[in-house]
Design a protein around this motif. Structure first.
Motif, short mmCIF file in Angstrom:
data_model
loop_
_atom_site.label_atom_id
_atom_site.label_comp_id
_atom_site.label_asym_id
_atom_site.label_seq_id
_atom_site.Cartn_x
_atom_site.Cartn_y
_atom_site.Cartn_z
N ALA A 1 47.89 -21.63 17.81
CA ALA A 1 49.26 -21.82 18.28
C ALA A 1 49.28 -22.57 19.61
O ALA A 1 50.21 -23.34 19.88
N ALA A 2 48.25 -22.37 20.42
CA ALA A 2 48.12 -23.08 21.69
C ALA A 2 47.45 -24.44 21.52
O ALA A 2 47.21 -25.14 22.51
N ARG A 3 47.12 -24.81 20.29
CA ARG A 3 46.51 -26.10 19.93
C ARG A 3 45.11 -26.30 20.52
O ARG A 3 44.67 -27.42 20.72
N LEU A 4 44.42 -25.17 20.77
CA LEU A 4 43.05 -25.25 21.27
C LEU A 4 42.04 -25.40 20.15
O LEU A 4 40.95 -25.95 20.36
N VAL A 5 42.39 -24.90 18.97
CA VAL A 5 41.54 -24.99 17.78
C VAL A 5 42.41 -25.25 16.57
O VAL A 5 43.64 -25.09 16.62
N GLU A 6 41.77 -25.65 15.49
CA GLU A 6 42.44 -25.82 14.19
C GLU A 6 41.58 -25.17 13.13
O GLU A 6 40.35 -25.21 13.21
N ARG A 7 42.25 -24.58 12.15
CA ARG A 7 41.52 -24.06 10.99
C ARG A 7 41.77 -24.99 9.81
O ARG A 7 42.87 -25.50 9.64
N GLU A 8 40.73 -25.16 9.01
CA GLU A 8 40.85 -26.02 7.84
C GLU A 8 39.90 -25.53 6.76
O GLU A 8 38.92 -24.86 7.05
N GLU A 9 40.22 -25.88 5.54
CA GLU A 9 39.35 -25.53 4.42
C GLU A 9 37.99 -26.18 4.63
O GLU A 9 37.90 -27.35 5.01
N SER A 10 36.95 -25.43 4.37
CA SER A 10 35.60 -25.96 4.54
C SER A 10 35.31 -27.02 3.50
O SER A 10 35.51 -26.79 2.31
N PRO A 11 34.82 -28.19 3.93
CA PRO A 11 34.48 -29.23 2.96
C PRO A 11 33.22 -28.88 2.16
O PRO A 11 32.96 -29.50 1.15
N ASP A 12 32.46 -27.90 2.62
CA ASP A 12 31.21 -27.54 1.95
C ASP A 12 31.43 -26.97 0.56
O ASP A 12 30.76 -27.35 -0.38
N ASP A 13 32.36 -25.99 0.46
CA ASP A 13 32.55 -25.36 -0.85
C ASP A 13 34.00 -25.08 -1.18
O ASP A 13 34.30 -24.59 -2.26
N GLY A 14 34.91 -25.35 -0.27
CA GLY A 14 36.33 -25.15 -0.55
C GLY A 14 36.77 -23.70 -0.47
O GLY A 14 37.97 -23.43 -0.54
N ARG A 15 35.84 -22.76 -0.34
CA ARG A 15 36.23 -21.35 -0.26
C ARG A 15 36.32 -20.87 1.18
O ARG A 15 37.16 -20.07 1.52
N GLY A 16 35.43 -21.36 2.01
CA GLY A 16 35.40 -20.92 3.40
C GLY A 16 36.42 -21.65 4.25
O GLY A 16 37.00 -22.65 3.84
N VAL A 17 36.61 -21.12 5.44
CA VAL A 17 37.53 -21.72 6.40
C VAL A 17 36.73 -22.08 7.64
O VAL A 17 35.97 -21.26 8.16
N ASP A 18 36.91 -23.32 8.10
CA ASP A 18 36.26 -23.78 9.32
C ASP A 18 37.23 -23.67 10.49
O ASP A 18 38.44 -23.83 10.32
#
Length: 170
Positions: free
Chosen positions: A93-110
């Protein structure tokens, strides 16, 4: 605790109670680490609006090249996934980080460090290191600091083997 007031230890073995010097050292360690970590957290909050855990997340992401899986981040911080998720949500919310779907397997979150997060880390690091210096490093002589490092490395060596993902020593 005295021998008389203790519940019997498992398998009928009496605990190896701490002697007065050991008890004093242990209590100083517990109080000192609590006060030190509280001071670090207070200073980061007052000066930068970051908790110590948020600062550590920025550090871990930076040291990992900017991105870590959420599960790796939680393990590295020795926090529950839900606690890290909650903290990362605030940081997002403070724009310090972003979460995104992991490109490795699509199940994890980076979790990825943003430019704003990297800038915050660069801004907070100098005052953080001053707090560490003022509250620990500059209070003891070099030999005592090196002894403390050896003691804590022995503790880490013993405890980290069960959780190698928590290793951050270089």
């Amino acid at each position: 605790m005295t021998d008389e007031s203790a519940a019997p230890a498992a398998a009928g073995h009496e605990p190896r109670w701490l002697d007065p010097d050991q008890q004093s050292a242990w209590r100083s360690f517990v109080l000192g680490t609590t006060l030190l970590l509280d001071r670090i957290d207070e200073d980061l909050r007052r000066e930068h609006g970051l908790s110590a855990v948020e600062y550590e997340i920025l550090v871990r992401l930076s040291e990992a090249g900017g991105t870590l899986r959420m599960a790796q981040l939680a393990a590295a911080l020795a926090h529950s996934r839900s606690r890290v998720t909650h903290t990362v949500k605030r940081m997002e919310a403070a724009r310090l980080v972003e979460r995104e779907e992991s490109p490795d397997d699509g199940r994890g979150v980076d979790c990825r460090l943003t430019d704003a997060g990297a800038a915050m880390l660069r801004t907070a690091a100098p005052s953080h290191v001053e707090t560490v210096r003022d509250s620990l490093i500059d209070l003891v002589d070099h030999a005592d600091l090196m002894a403390l490092g050896r003691v804590m490395n022995a503790v880490c060596d013993q405890l980290i083997c069960a959780h190698p993902e928590r290793e951050i020593r270089g």
